[in-house]
Design a protein around this motif. Structure first.
Motif, PDB file in Angstrom:
ATOM      1  N   ARG A 106      11.063   0.517  14.906  1.00 43.71           N
ATOM      2  CA  ARG A 106      11.105   1.468  13.779  1.00 43.71           C
ATOM      3  C   ARG A 106       9.997   1.162  12.778  1.00 43.71           C
ATOM      4  N   ILE A 107       9.873  -0.116  12.447  1.00 44.31           N
ATOM      5  CA  ILE A 107       8.873  -0.509  11.449  1.00 44.31           C
ATOM      6  C   ILE A 107       7.472  -0.200  11.949  1.00 44.31           C
ATOM      7  N   ASP A 108       7.188  -0.519  13.204  1.00 41.07           N
ATOM      8  CA  ASP A 108       5.865  -0.222  13.764  1.00 41.07           C
ATOM      9  C   ASP A 108       5.579   1.275  13.705  1.00 41.07           C
ATOM     10  N   ASN A 109       6.581   2.098  14.016  1.00 36.10           N
ATOM     11  CA  ASN A 109       6.393   3.543  13.979  1.00 36.10           C
ATOM     12  C   ASN A 109       6.188   4.027  12.556  1.00 36.10           C
ATOM     13  N   GLN A 110       6.926   3.483  11.619  1.00 38.99           N
ATOM     14  CA  GLN A 110       6.760   3.864  10.211  1.00 38.99           C
ATOM     15  C   GLN A 110       5.375   3.478   9.698  1.00 38.99           C
ATOM     16  N   LEU A 111       4.904   2.310  10.104  1.00 44.31           N
ATOM     17  CA  LEU A 111       3.555   1.899   9.703  1.00 44.31           C
ATOM     18  C   LEU A 111       2.506   2.814  10.340  1.00 44.31           C
ATOM     19  N   ALA A 112       2.719   3.181  11.600  1.00 40.40           N
ATOM     20  CA  ALA A 112       1.747   4.013  12.312  1.00 40.40           C
ATOM     21  C   ALA A 112       1.686   5.426  11.759  1.00 40.40           C
ATOM     22  N   THR A 113       2.817   5.932  11.255  1.00 38.28           N
ATOM     23  CA  THR A 113       2.870   7.307  10.754  1.00 38.28           C
ATOM     24  C   THR A 113       2.680   7.392   9.239  1.00 38.28           C
ATOM     25  N   GLY A 114       2.536   6.225   8.601  1.00 41.98           N
ATOM     26  CA  GLY A 114       2.365   6.219   7.153  1.00 41.98           C
ATOM     27  C   GLY A 114       3.615   6.611   6.397  1.00 41.98           C
ATOM     28  N   LYS A 115       4.781   6.385   6.993  1.00 47.92           N
ATOM     29  CA  LYS A 115       6.053   6.753   6.368  1.00 47.92           C
ATOM     30  C   LYS A 115       6.985   5.544   6.309  1.00 47.92           C
ATOM     31  N   LEU A 116       6.498   4.472   5.682  1.00 48.57           N
ATOM     32  CA  LEU A 116       7.258   3.231   5.638  1.00 48.57           C
ATOM     33  C   LEU A 116       8.503   3.376   4.770  1.00 48.57           C
ATOM     34  N   VAL A 117       9.641   3.066   5.346  1.00 48.62           N
ATOM     35  CA  VAL A 117      10.924   3.084   4.642  1.00 48.62           C
ATOM     36  C   VAL A 117      11.373   1.668   4.317  1.00 48.62           C
ATOM     37  N   ALA A 118      11.216   0.749   5.276  1.00 48.38           N
ATOM     38  CA  ALA A 118      11.656  -0.634   5.089  1.00 48.38           C
ATOM     39  C   ALA A 118      10.767  -1.340   4.066  1.00 48.38           C
ATOM     40  N   ASP A 119      11.388  -1.855   3.019  1.00 49.07           N
ATOM     41  CA  ASP A 119      10.647  -2.663   2.050  1.00 49.07           C
ATOM     42  C   ASP A 119      10.500  -4.094   2.546  1.00 49.07           C
ATOM     43  N   ALA A 120      11.519  -4.578   3.229  1.00 49.60           N
ATOM     44  CA  ALA A 120      11.522  -5.943   3.751  1.00 49.60           C
ATOM     45  C   ALA A 120      12.264  -5.948   5.080  1.00 49.60           C
ATOM     46  N   ALA A 121      11.997  -6.964   5.890  1.00 54.09           N
ATOM     47  CA  ALA A 121      12.673  -7.118   7.177  1.00 54.09           C
ATOM     48  C   ALA A 121      13.069  -8.567   7.358  1.00 54.09           C
ATOM     49  N   ILE A 122      14.272  -8.775   7.887  1.00 53.75           N
ATOM     50  CA  ILE A 122      14.763 -10.109   8.233  1.00 53.75           C
ATOM     51  C   ILE A 122      15.226 -10.019   9.678  1.00 53.75           C
ATOM     52  N   LEU A 123      14.398 -10.552  10.584  1.00 51.44           N
ATOM     53  CA  LEU A 123      14.600 -10.297  12.008  1.00 51.44           C
ATOM     54  C   LEU A 123      14.486 -11.564  12.845  1.00 51.44           C
ATOM     55  N   GLN A 124      15.034 -11.475  14.043  1.00 53.00           N
ATOM     56  CA  GLN A 124      14.980 -12.560  15.015  1.00 53.00           C
ATOM     57  C   GLN A 124      13.665 -12.579  15.785  1.00 53.00           C
ATOM     58  N   THR A 125      12.967 -11.458  15.811  1.00 58.21           N
ATOM     59  CA  THR A 125      11.744 -11.326  16.590  1.00 58.21           C
ATOM     60  C   THR A 125      10.582 -11.996  15.849  1.00 58.21           C
ATOM     61  N   THR A 126      10.497 -13.300  15.986  1.00 54.81           N
ATOM     62  CA  THR A 126       9.536 -14.094  15.219  1.00 54.81           C
ATOM     63  C   THR A 126       8.092 -13.660  15.457  1.00 54.81           C
ATOM     64  N   GLN A 127       7.795 -13.213  16.676  1.00 55.78           N
ATOM     65  CA  GLN A 127       6.419 -12.854  17.000  1.00 55.78           C
ATOM     66  C   GLN A 127       5.919 -11.675  16.176  1.00 55.78           C
ATOM     67  N   ASP A 128       6.834 -10.813  15.730  1.00 52.27           N
ATOM     68  CA  ASP A 128       6.429  -9.656  14.942  1.00 52.27           C
ATOM     69  C   ASP A 128       5.806 -10.069  13.613  1.00 52.27           C
ATOM     70  N   PHE A 129       6.347 -11.111  13.005  1.00 52.55           N
ATOM     71  CA  PHE A 129       5.844 -11.532  11.696  1.00 52.55           C
ATOM     72  C   PHE A 129       4.430 -12.094  11.814  1.00 52.55           C
ATOM     73  N   ASP A 130       4.154 -12.827  12.890  1.00 56.17           N
ATOM     74  CA  ASP A 130       2.793 -13.317  13.112  1.00 56.17           C
ATOM     75  C   ASP A 130       1.837 -12.154  13.348  1.00 56.17           C
ATOM     76  N   ARG A 131       2.314 -11.159  14.095  1.00 55.21           N
ATOM     77  CA  ARG A 131       1.476  -9.984  14.380  1.00 55.21           C
ATOM     78  C   ARG A 131       1.239  -9.160  13.122  1.00 55.21           C
ATOM     79  N   TRP A 132       2.307  -8.921  12.360  1.00 55.42           N
ATOM     80  CA  TRP A 132       2.159  -8.154  11.125  1.00 55.42           C
ATOM     81  C   TRP A 132       1.262  -8.871  10.124  1.00 55.42           C
ATOM     82  N   LYS A 133       1.378 -10.175  10.077  1.00 53.09           N
ATOM     83  CA  LYS A 133       0.496 -10.952   9.197  1.00 53.09           C
ATOM     84  C   LYS A 133      -0.963 -10.778   9.626  1.00 53.09           C
ATOM     85  N   LYS A 134      -1.223 -10.902  10.918  1.00 49.02           N
ATOM     86  CA  LYS A 134      -2.584 -10.781  11.445  1.00 49.02           C
ATOM     87  C   LYS A 134      -3.167  -9.408  11.152  1.00 49.02           C
TER      88      LYS A 134
END
Length: 385
Positions: A106-134
């Motif tokens: 969902r977050i990736d799609n919101q970022l791709a479409t310029g319609k971000l709803v999530a202000d913050a995320a707390i997730l188990q998918t640790t690799q996403d945070f490294d990717r989003w940071k990069k």
């Protein structure tokens, strides 16, 4: 879809709601000098002052925040949302729970479409945070108490911070525990008494569970999985159902999931076999619509008061100045777990998918509705104001 009382119990056990009453008294397990107590009270007061300033900024912004939080059942984190709004009643919090692997899409799609709803995320998918940071998607923000957070639970540059340590290991019905719980081994589950009495969360559905199976295969080899499958286990989606099944006595054990870690509880940490522990990461997005609200929420979650009261913790707090729950040693004292290992596993997606495909040969394809969104109603942009 309505959830049974047994499933609801499992959700509570698996996410720290049950542990909250334990960890609130955990501080008493560690003797402290009067000077140390005064220091803690001063630190807590200082953090509350910082939260008050963040609260004023969030109110000026509009008093809203949306957080996407990984979990296995609707309402799993309602107690967290309730505690936040009790402290800040003029804040509007949308805390949306679903499996992390769906939230990140969902977050990736919101970022791709310029319609971000999530202000913050707390997730188990640790690799996403490294990717989003990069990719420059995260806000560099060090929440209140950041300097007290263990190094292995935070990004050195301050782009994400752990909010609790998760821990997945064996669950065993307390009546079946050996004299010393730490003596329990995976090979015990191959005994005749466990035939038809195992309840397992699909390892090919949840990467934290999957990593537990990776550790088991490393220890015993692939033949172990064949013997385990021959025990005719019940396979389900989501961790809470496994926790509930063992806690109720309907089943005797489960593997690589979270449960009740209290003394005489169902969760067993072997003295010899490795178990999965990791810091559940949280971060704010650079383009967050309610950036000030997100800062308030993340700082509140990491504050000493909240961490001590076990509102945010599952097992161990990520803060150095908060004692472990009653019955548990400090995480660092367990030599058979590495809080960084899960993130390393998650970072190699090709290897994860290869292992998942092989595990599926033993347990079959995942069946059943998404436990976090059983009615498939969340859609692409849940939590929008």
């Amino acid at each position: 879809m309505k959830f049974s009382q047994k499933y609801k119990l499992g959700a509570a056990v698996a996410t720290g709601v049950v542990l909250a009453a334990v960890a609130t008294t955990a501080i008493a397990q560690t003797p402290r000098s009067a000077q140390s107590d005064r220091t803690d009270r001063t630190a807590a007061a200082s953090e509350q002052d910082q939260l008050a300033a963040l609260h004023r900024a969030a109110k000026a912004e509009g008093g809203k925040v949306t957080v996407y939080m990984g979990g296995d059942a609707p309402g799993q984190w309602d107690s967290l949302a309730k505690a936040f709004t009790q402290q800040f009643p003029d804040m509007k919090l949308n805390l949306v729970t679903d499996l992390s692997k769906y939230h990140d899409a969902r977050i990736d799609n919101q970022l791709a479409t310029g319609k971000l709803v999530a202000d913050a995320a707390i997730l188990q998918t640790t690799q996403d945070f490294d990717r989003w940071k990069k990719h420059g998607d995260l806000l560099k923000y060090r929440p209140v108490g950041w300097d007290k957070v263990f190094t292995n639970a935070k990004d050195k540059d301050g782009y994400y911070t752990g909010v609790f340590y998760g821990a997945f290991s064996y669950l065993v019905n307390t009546k079946q525990l050996p004299a010393k719980a730490g003596d329990f081994k995976g090979t015990d589950l191959l005994k005749p008494e466990f035939k038809n009495k195992l309840i397992l969360t699909y390892p090919n559905d949840d990467d934290a569970v999957l990593f537990g199976y990776q550790q088991i295969v490393d220890e015993y080899g692939w033949d172990y999985l064949a013997e385990l499958a021959a025990q005719n286990p019940k396979l389900i989606r989501g961790v809470p159902g496994s926790a509930a099944g063992v806690a109720s006595g309907d089943y005797l054990a489960s593997i690589a999931v979270g449960g009740d870690a209290r003394p005489n509880g169902t969760q067993v940490f072997s003295d010899t076999e490795r178990f999965n522990s990791w810091a559940q990461r949280g971060a704010i997005f650079k383009e967050a619509p309610h950036q000030a609200g997100a800062k308030l929420f993340m700082s509140w979650l990491n504050s000493q008061t909240v961490q001590k009261n076990a509102i945010a913790t599952w097992t161990w707090s990520v803060r150095k100045d908060v004692a472990p729950p009653a019955g548990l040693k400090s995480l660092a004292s367990y030599r058979n777990t590495d809080p960084k290992a899960f993130a390393r596993f998650m970072s190699d997606r090709d290897a994860v998918e290869r292992f998942r495909s092989q595990v599926e040969l033993y347990f079959g394809q995942v069946k059943g509705a998404d436990p976090g969104d059983p009615d498939n109603t969340l859609g692409r942009t849940p939590g929008a104001f």
